[in-house]
Design a protein around this motif. Structure first.
Motif, mmCIF file in Angstrom:
data_model
loop_
_atom_site.group_PDB
_atom_site.id
_atom_site.type_symbol
_atom_site.label_atom_id
_atom_site.label_comp_id
_atom_site.label_asym_id
_atom_site.label_seq_id
_atom_site.Cartn_x
_atom_site.Cartn_y
_atom_site.Cartn_z
ATOM 1 N N GLU A 21 0.825 -1.211 0.000
ATOM 2 C CA GLU A 21 0.000 0.000 0.000
ATOM 3 C C GLU A 21 0.860 1.262 0.000
ATOM 4 O O GLU A 21 0.569 2.220 -0.712
ATOM 5 C CB GLU A 21 -0.943 -0.019 1.205
ATOM 6 C CG GLU A 21 -1.982 -1.120 1.131
ATOM 7 C CD GLU A 21 -2.661 -1.411 2.457
ATOM 8 O OE1 GLU A 21 -3.799 -1.903 2.421
ATOM 9 O OE2 GLU A 21 -2.056 -1.158 3.529
ATOM 10 N N ILE A 22 1.932 1.237 0.770
ATOM 11 C CA ILE A 22 2.860 2.376 0.801
ATOM 12 C C ILE A 22 3.449 2.593 -0.591
ATOM 13 O O ILE A 22 3.524 3.720 -1.084
ATOM 14 C CB ILE A 22 3.996 2.136 1.823
ATOM 15 C CG1 ILE A 22 3.447 2.158 3.246
ATOM 16 C CG2 ILE A 22 5.126 3.141 1.647
ATOM 17 C CD1 ILE A 22 3.105 3.512 3.804
ATOM 18 N N GLU A 27 3.881 5.631 -5.647
ATOM 19 C CA GLU A 27 3.787 5.686 -7.113
ATOM 20 C C GLU A 27 2.814 6.771 -7.555
ATOM 21 O O GLU A 27 3.087 7.506 -8.512
ATOM 22 C CB GLU A 27 3.362 4.325 -7.668
ATOM 23 C CG GLU A 27 4.464 3.281 -7.595
ATOM 24 C CD GLU A 27 4.013 1.925 -8.133
ATOM 25 O OE1 GLU A 27 3.229 1.904 -9.099
ATOM 26 O OE2 GLU A 27 4.453 0.914 -7.578
ATOM 27 N N LEU A 28 1.693 6.882 -6.857
ATOM 28 C CA LEU A 28 0.735 7.948 -7.178
ATOM 29 C C LEU A 28 1.362 9.324 -6.958
ATOM 30 O O LEU A 28 1.144 10.250 -7.743
ATOM 31 C CB LEU A 28 -0.530 7.793 -6.330
ATOM 32 C CG LEU A 28 -1.400 6.583 -6.650
ATOM 33 C CD1 LEU A 28 -2.504 6.431 -5.614
ATOM 34 C CD2 LEU A 28 -1.974 6.696 -8.049
ATOM 35 N N GLY A 29 2.133 9.450 -5.901
ATOM 36 C CA GLY A 29 2.816 10.714 -5.637
ATOM 37 C C GLY A 29 3.799 11.073 -6.737
ATOM 38 O O GLY A 29 3.859 12.221 -7.186
ATOM 39 N N PHE A 30 4.573 10.080 -7.198
ATOM 40 C CA PHE A 30 5.518 10.336 -8.285
ATOM 41 C C PHE A 30 4.792 10.668 -9.584
ATOM 42 O O PHE A 30 5.223 11.540 -10.337
ATOM 43 C CB PHE A 30 6.454 9.146 -8.487
ATOM 44 C CG PHE A 30 7.544 9.057 -7.459
ATOM 45 C CD1 PHE A 30 8.512 10.042 -7.362
ATOM 46 C CD2 PHE A 30 7.600 7.990 -6.581
ATOM 47 C CE1 PHE A 30 9.525 9.970 -6.407
ATOM 48 C CE2 PHE A 30 8.603 7.908 -5.629
ATOM 49 C CZ PHE A 30 9.563 8.897 -5.537
ATOM 50 N N MET A 31 3.676 9.995 -9.829
ATOM 51 C CA MET A 31 2.900 10.307 -11.031
ATOM 52 C C MET A 31 2.368 11.736 -10.961
ATOM 53 O O MET A 31 2.403 12.469 -11.957
ATOM 54 C CB MET A 31 1.759 9.295 -11.194
ATOM 55 C CG MET A 31 2.262 7.937 -11.632
ATOM 56 S SD MET A 31 1.067 6.555 -11.626
ATOM 57 C CE MET A 31 -0.490 7.277 -11.944
ATOM 58 N N VAL A 38 2.124 19.499 -8.306
ATOM 59 C CA VAL A 38 3.139 19.583 -7.260
ATOM 60 C C VAL A 38 2.550 19.583 -5.862
ATOM 61 O O VAL A 38 3.026 18.866 -4.984
ATOM 62 C CB VAL A 38 4.025 20.825 -7.479
ATOM 63 C CG1 VAL A 38 5.040 20.975 -6.385
ATOM 64 C CG2 VAL A 38 4.708 20.723 -8.834
ATOM 65 N N VAL A 39 1.526 20.375 -5.635
ATOM 66 C CA VAL A 39 0.966 20.462 -4.287
ATOM 67 C C VAL A 39 0.405 19.116 -3.836
ATOM 68 O O VAL A 39 0.736 18.655 -2.736
ATOM 69 C CB VAL A 39 -0.078 21.600 -4.188
ATOM 70 C CG1 VAL A 39 -0.792 21.577 -2.843
ATOM 71 C CG2 VAL A 39 0.599 22.952 -4.411
ATOM 72 N N PRO A 40 -0.405 18.434 -4.658
ATOM 73 C CA PRO A 40 -0.850 17.100 -4.218
ATOM 74 C C PRO A 40 0.316 16.125 -4.011
ATOM 75 O O PRO A 40 0.302 15.329 -3.068
ATOM 76 C CB PRO A 40 -1.765 16.629 -5.354
ATOM 77 C CG PRO A 40 -2.223 17.881 -6.018
ATOM 78 C CD PRO A 40 -1.079 18.841 -5.892
ATOM 79 N N ALA A 41 1.310 16.193 -4.875
ATOM 80 C CA ALA A 41 2.470 15.297 -4.731
ATOM 81 C C ALA A 41 3.192 15.562 -3.412
ATOM 82 O O ALA A 41 3.540 14.627 -2.685
ATOM 83 C CB ALA A 41 3.427 15.474 -5.903
#
Length: 164
Positions: A21-22, A27-31, A38-41
């Motif tokens: 899960e981590i 991966e979602l953060g890198f995408m 940028v802010v969501p990442a």
């Protein structure tokens, strides 16, 4: 999340997410970072920092988000601060620090960091080409850098189960 909440999670050794899960969240953060969100990442990686502060990937994610919007000096700062606390993935921190230093127009320091990494032979087959291409670009023998996917997340944290 407040510092006392972080301390509570760590103190109780309660990690509500498993490694798979981590990795998915990272991966979602890198995408998000590579797509310019940028802010969501940054928020995603700040959250992951709560659970995996001793690992490289949350710091690299924070730095990559900054690199993709041209905040090169901020990326350098994040990676330098991470070097003091990261226990898993120090080589990857140094690799992205070398890239960030190059992009921040600090070629001498970038060459020092990347050359030391290559001399130690501590990079894996996915990481070494990035270090070599950044050095080649600094030397002027290539015009572009092949960026690998930063979404290769390795979470070595194992949850501790208590038996009663």
């Amino acid at each position: 999340m407040k510092k006392n909440a972080v301390a509570d999670i760590n103190k109780l050794n309660q990690f509500p997410l498993n490694s798979k899960e981590i990795s998915l969240i990272a991966e979602l953060g890198f995408m998000a970072a590579t797509a310019g969100f940028v802010v969501p990442a940054i928020r995603i990686f700040q959250g992951l920092l709560v659970l995996r502060a001793e690992h490289a990937f949350p710091y690299i994610g924070l730095a990559v988000a900054r690199l993709y919007v041209g905040a090169f000096n901020d990326a350098v700062r994040v990676l330098r601060e991470a070097a003091d606390v990261v226990l898993h993935g120090r080589e990857e921190i140094q690799l992205y620090l070398g890239l960030a230093l190059h992009l921040a127009d600090q070629p001498t320091e970038a060459v020092r960091v990347l050359s030391a990494l290559l001399e130690c032979r501590s990079l894996d087959a996915d990481q070494q080409p990035l270090a070599e291409s950044v050095l080649a670009q600094i030397e002027g023998s290539t015009k572009s850098i092949s960026w690998p996917s930063p979404a290769r997340v390795i979470d070595t944290h194992e949850t501790v189960s208590s038996s009663h």
